[in-house]
Design a protein around this motif. Structure first.
Motif, PDB file in Angstrom:
ATOM      1  N   CYS B  45       4.018   3.299  -2.291  1.00  0.00           N
ATOM      2  CA  CYS B  45       3.307   1.394  -2.750  1.00  0.00           C
ATOM      3  C   CYS B  45       2.231   1.636  -3.841  1.00  0.00           C
ATOM      4  CB  CYS B  45       2.730   1.629  -1.255  1.00  0.00           C
ATOM      5  SG  CYS B  45       1.340  -0.433  -1.213  1.00  0.00           S
ATOM      6  N   GLU B  47       0.056  -0.153  -4.680  1.00  0.00           N
ATOM      7  CA  GLU B  47      -1.823  -0.519  -3.856  1.00  0.00           C
ATOM      8  C   GLU B  47      -2.340   0.464  -3.216  1.00  0.00           C
ATOM      9  OE1 GLU B  47      -3.297  -3.454  -3.830  1.00  0.00           O
ATOM     10  OE2 GLU B  47      -2.114  -4.033  -4.769  1.00  0.00           O
ATOM     11  N   CYS B  48      -1.774   1.384  -2.543  1.00  0.00           N
ATOM     12  CA  CYS B  48      -2.268   2.540  -1.807  1.00  0.00           C
ATOM     13  C   CYS B  48      -1.245   3.817  -2.055  1.00  0.00           C
ATOM     14  CB  CYS B  48      -2.291   2.247   0.019  1.00  0.00           C
ATOM     15  SG  CYS B  48      -1.102   2.506   0.889  1.00  0.00           S
ATOM     16  N   GLN B  50       1.330   5.396  -0.901  1.00  0.00           N
ATOM     17  CA  GLN B  50       1.715   5.181   0.084  1.00  0.00           C
ATOM     18  C   GLN B  50       3.365   5.686  -0.424  1.00  0.00           C
ATOM     19  OE1 GLN B  50       0.892   6.051   3.974  1.00  0.00           O
ATOM     20  NE2 GLN B  50       2.671   7.281   3.978  1.00  0.00           N
ATOM     21  N   CYS B  59       4.607  -1.695   3.115  1.00  0.00           N
ATOM     22  CA  CYS B  59       3.915  -1.052   3.079  1.00  0.00           C
ATOM     23  C   CYS B  59       4.045  -0.895   4.857  1.00  0.00           C
ATOM     24  CB  CYS B  59       3.069  -0.976   2.069  1.00  0.00           C
ATOM     25  SG  CYS B  59       1.918   0.777   2.405  1.00  0.00           S
ATOM     26  N   ALA B  61       1.253   0.395   5.587  1.00  0.00           N
ATOM     27  CA  ALA B  61      -0.112   1.156   5.473  1.00  0.00           C
ATOM     28  C   ALA B  61      -1.039   0.099   5.053  1.00  0.00           C
ATOM     29  CB  ALA B  61      -0.128   2.342   4.872  1.00  0.00           C
ATOM     30  N   CYS B  62      -0.408  -0.255   4.299  1.00  0.00           N
ATOM     31  CA  CYS B  62      -1.595  -1.137   4.083  1.00  0.00           C
ATOM     32  C   CYS B  62      -0.642  -2.917   4.011  1.00  0.00           C
ATOM     33  CB  CYS B  62      -2.091  -0.840   2.432  1.00  0.00           C
ATOM     34  SG  CYS B  62      -1.143  -1.477   0.691  1.00  0.00           S
TER      35      CYS B  62
END
Ligand SMILES: [Zn+2]
Lengths: 388, 157
Positions: B45, B47-48, B50, B59, B61-62
Motif C-alpha cells: 500500500c 498510503e500505509c 501494508q 489495502c 489496512a487502510c
C-alpha cells in the motif's frame, strides 16, 4: 423506532440425527409456535442460516423452509457466513423489526453435518478458508485453530491443561442442558489423553460434528405484547457485526479484532458495558476460542482469557463476573454450523427468562452472544439481549 | 531483491478495468503464473505501507487503492505451526502435514506447508519459500483452472 424482542424460541436436540435438515426445522418450528398463532398469520419474513449445500445437496433453504412453515407468501432467503450464518439471520430479523419494515420475523438455522461423515464435514468446512493459499496447502479447520492456539500459548504462557479445563467446564454445563449433544461430564485427563487432531489441540478440544435446527421469533415489543406476557420476552437491544481478513495469516494472531469490533458495536447500540453482562455464549468451536473471545469482548484482561474455565470469584483482577457458555457451548452443546448462532440466542433467552433449569444463573439480566464464521473472526456477529 | 514494478512510469496507481487480465498479478492466474516463474508477487500500500500476497485492488489496512506490486523475498520466520494429523482427502497421502504461518522478511504473512517434520521446526525457525508443481494426487482435487497453479512450500533455512 420499534424495539425488537425475542417472542419465542424452538430447537431440535443437537446431535447425530436420523432426521434431515427440513425435518429438524419442523421440530424447531413446532416448539417455537406451540403457543402462537400459525406463522402464516403473523410472520412477515424468514431468514435461514445454513453453512453448506454439500451436506444435503440442497440450496434454496429460504424457499424450502418458508414452504414448510406455511410462509410461501413472505420474502425468504438463506444467509451464508459459515458458522456465523445463524446470528447473521438473527441480525437481519432484528433490523427488519427495528426499521419498522416487519412486525414479526422468523430467524432460523439448519445444518445436517453428519450426512457426509467426518471427511464430508472436513471438506465442507475447508471451503471457508482462502482458496488461493490456505485451502491449497491442505489445511483443516482444527489445524487453523491450532495455529492460533500455538501462538496464544506461546505469547501468554497458557498450557494445554488450562485449555483442557475449558472443555471440562463446558461439558459440565452441557450435562445440565437437555438440548445438548453431550450430556456428560468429563475430566481434564480425558481431554489431555485424547489424540492430537492438530497440535496442540486434541480431539476433546474440538466441537463435534452435529445436526440441528433452531428457530428464534423476533417481534416488535408492541406486537409481542398482543401475543405473550411481556416477561416471556427478551429485548434484542444491540447487535454488531464485523469482518476480518479471510486468511488467518494476515490477522492479529492473539487478538480477534473482528469479534472485538462486533461486540463493541452491540454494546454501543444497547448502551451497556462489558462488565454489565451476566451470561455469555461465545463461539468456542475449539477450546482456545473461549479465552481469545473473553479478551476480545472485554470480559478478561489481555493474556488472562484462559481463566475463563475458573469460577468468577477465582479469576484475576480485571475479569468480569460473567458466566461463559452456560449451554455447554459449541464444544459440548454441539455445533450444527448454520444453526449455532440461534442456539446461542436460545440459551440467552432461557437464562434471561428464568427457564434455564439446573444451569440457571440467578439474577441474569443481560446476555452477550458472539457467533463467528470462517476461521475465528473472519466474520463475527454479536447480540446483546436483555431481560424485560 | 525486493523491487517495485512500475507500469506506465507512474505506479503505484489504481488498477483499471483493462489492467485486470490473466497476466496481471492483481488476478490469481497472473499471480500464479509469476509464481511458476519463481517470483512471489505481493502488493504494498502506498498510503500505509501494508504488504500482502496476493496483490489485491485495495489495502485491507487502510482502504487505499494505490497499490504497488513488489516481488517478495523468499526468507522468513515461522510465527506459529502445527501438524495436521488428518488433512483433506487431496493431501491424505502426505499426512501428517506440517503447516505454518510465516512472516517473510518484507512483513508479508502467509500460510503454507513446511517440508519438515513437526518436531524439526518451531516458532522462530527461519524458513525459505520454495515453489513446486502439484502432484498428480493434488491435481485430481484441483479445479480445472488450478491444475497448472504451483504450490508454495517452506523449507527450514
Ligand atoms: Zn494501506
Amino acid at each position: 423506532m420499534p424495539d425488537p424482542v425475542i417472542l419465542s424460541v424452538g430447537a431440535s436436540p443437537v446431535g447425530d440425527s436420523e432426521l434431515t435438515g427440513r425435518d429438524l426445522f419442523s421440530v424447531a418450528l413446532a416448539e417455537a409456535f406451540e403457543n402462537l398463532p400459525d406463522p402464516a398469520g403473523i410472520v412477515d419474513a424468514l431468514y435461514v442460516g445454513n453453512q453448506s449445500e454439500s451436506y444435503e445437496h440442497q440450496i434454496m433453504y429460504g424457499t424450502l423452509l418458508a414452504e414448510w412453515a406455511g410462509l410461501r407468501h413472505v420474502p425468504a432467503e438463506r444467509v451464508e457466513g459459515c458458522a456465523a450464518a445463524g446470528a447473521l439471520a438473527l441480525r437481519h430479523a432484528v433490523r427488519d423489526v427495528r426499521s419498522g419494515q416487519c412486525d414479526v420475523v422468523l430467524a432460523c438455522g439448519v445444518e445436517k453435518m453428519t450426512a457426509g461423515g467426518t471427511a464430508g464435514a472436513t471438506e465442507a468446512l475447508s471451503a471457508a478458508f482462502d482458496r488461493a493459499l490456505e485451502q491449497r496447502s491442505g489445511i483443516t479447520a482444527p489445524s487453523q485453530y491450532a495455529l492460533l492456539a500455538e501462538r496464544y500459548c506461546h505469547e501468554t504462557g497458557a498450557t494445554e491443561e488450562e485449555l483442557a479445563r475449558v472443555a471440562v467446564k463446558n461439558h459440565s454445563n452441557a450435562a445440565r442442558n437437555p438440548r445438548a449433544q453431550y450430556q456428560s461430564e468429563i475430566d481434564a485427563e480425558t481431554v489431555l489423553e485424547s489424540p492430537y487432531v492438530a497440535r496442540p489441540l486434541k480431539l476433546f478440544d474440538c466441537a463435534p460434528v452435529s445436526d440441528g435446527a433452531a428457530a428464534v421469533v423476533i417481534a416488535s415489543e408492541e406486537v409481542a405484547a398482543t401475543l405473550v406476557d411481556s416477561e416471556e420476552t427478551v429485548r434484542a437491544s444491540g447487535v454488531g457485526a464485523g469482518s476480518n481478513n479471510l486468511a488467518v495469516a494476515e490477522r492479529d494472531l492473539t487478538f480477534v479484532e473482528g469479534a472485538h469490533r462486533a461486540a463493541r458495536g452491540a454494546y454501543e447500540e444497547a448502551g451497556v458495558e462489558a462488565s454489565e453482562i451476566d451470561v455469555a455464549e461465545v463461539h468456542d468451536a475449539f477450546t482456545v476460542c473461549e479465552p481469545l473471545l473473553a479478551e476480545a469482548v472485554g470480559f478478561a484482561p489481555r493474556r488472562a482469557g484462559v481463566e475463563c474455565a475458573l469460577e468468577p470469584g477465582e479469576r484475576s483482577d480485571g475479569w468480569s463476573d460473567v458466566e461463559l457458555s452456560t449451554s455447554g457451548g459449541l464444544k459440548a452443546r454441539g455445533h450444527p454450523i448454520g444453526a449455532t448462532g440461534l442456539y446461542q440466542a436460545i440459551e440467552a433467552y432461557e437464562q434471561l427468562t428464568g427457564r434455564a433449569g439446573d444451569r440457571q444463573v440467578e439474577g441474569a439480566k443481560r446476555a452477550l452472544c458472539v457467533n463467528e464464521g470462517g476461521v475465528a473472526d473472519a466474520v463475527t456477529v454479536a447480540h446483546v439481549l436483555e431481560a424485560t | 531483491m525486493t523491487g517495485r514494478e512500475r507500469g506506465d512510469g507512474e505506479s503505484p496507481r489504481r488498477v483499471k478495468p483493462e489492467d485486470l487480465t490473466a497476466e496481471s498479478p492483481f488476478t490469481l492466474p497472473g499471480f500464479f503464473a509469476a509464481l511458476s516463474d519463481g517470483r512471489l508477487l505481493g502488493g504494498r500500500c502506498d498510503e500505509c505501507e501494508q504488504a500482502f500476497v496476493p496483490p489485491r485492488p485495495a489495502c485491507y489496512a487502510c482502504g487505499s487503492r494505490e497499490i504497488a506490486v513488489e516481488e517478495q523475498p523468499r526468507e522468513g520466520t515461522i510465527l506459529t505451526n502445527t501438524e495436521v494429523a488428518r488433512p483433506a482427502p487431496a493431501f491424505a497421502a502426505d499426512a501428517p502435514l506440517t503447516i505454518a504461518i510465516v512472516e517473510l522478511d518484507s512483513g508479508v504473512r502467509l500460510t503454507g506447508r513446511v517440508a519438515a517434520d513437526y518436531e524439526e521446526v518451531e516458532i522462530g525457525t527461519p524458513v525459505e519459500l520454495t515453489v513446486r508443481e502439484l502432484t498428480d494426487q493434488e491435481k485430481e482435487f484441483a479445479l480445472d483452472h488450478e491444475e497448472e497453479w504451483p504450490l508454495h512450500v517452506f523449507e527450514p533455512a
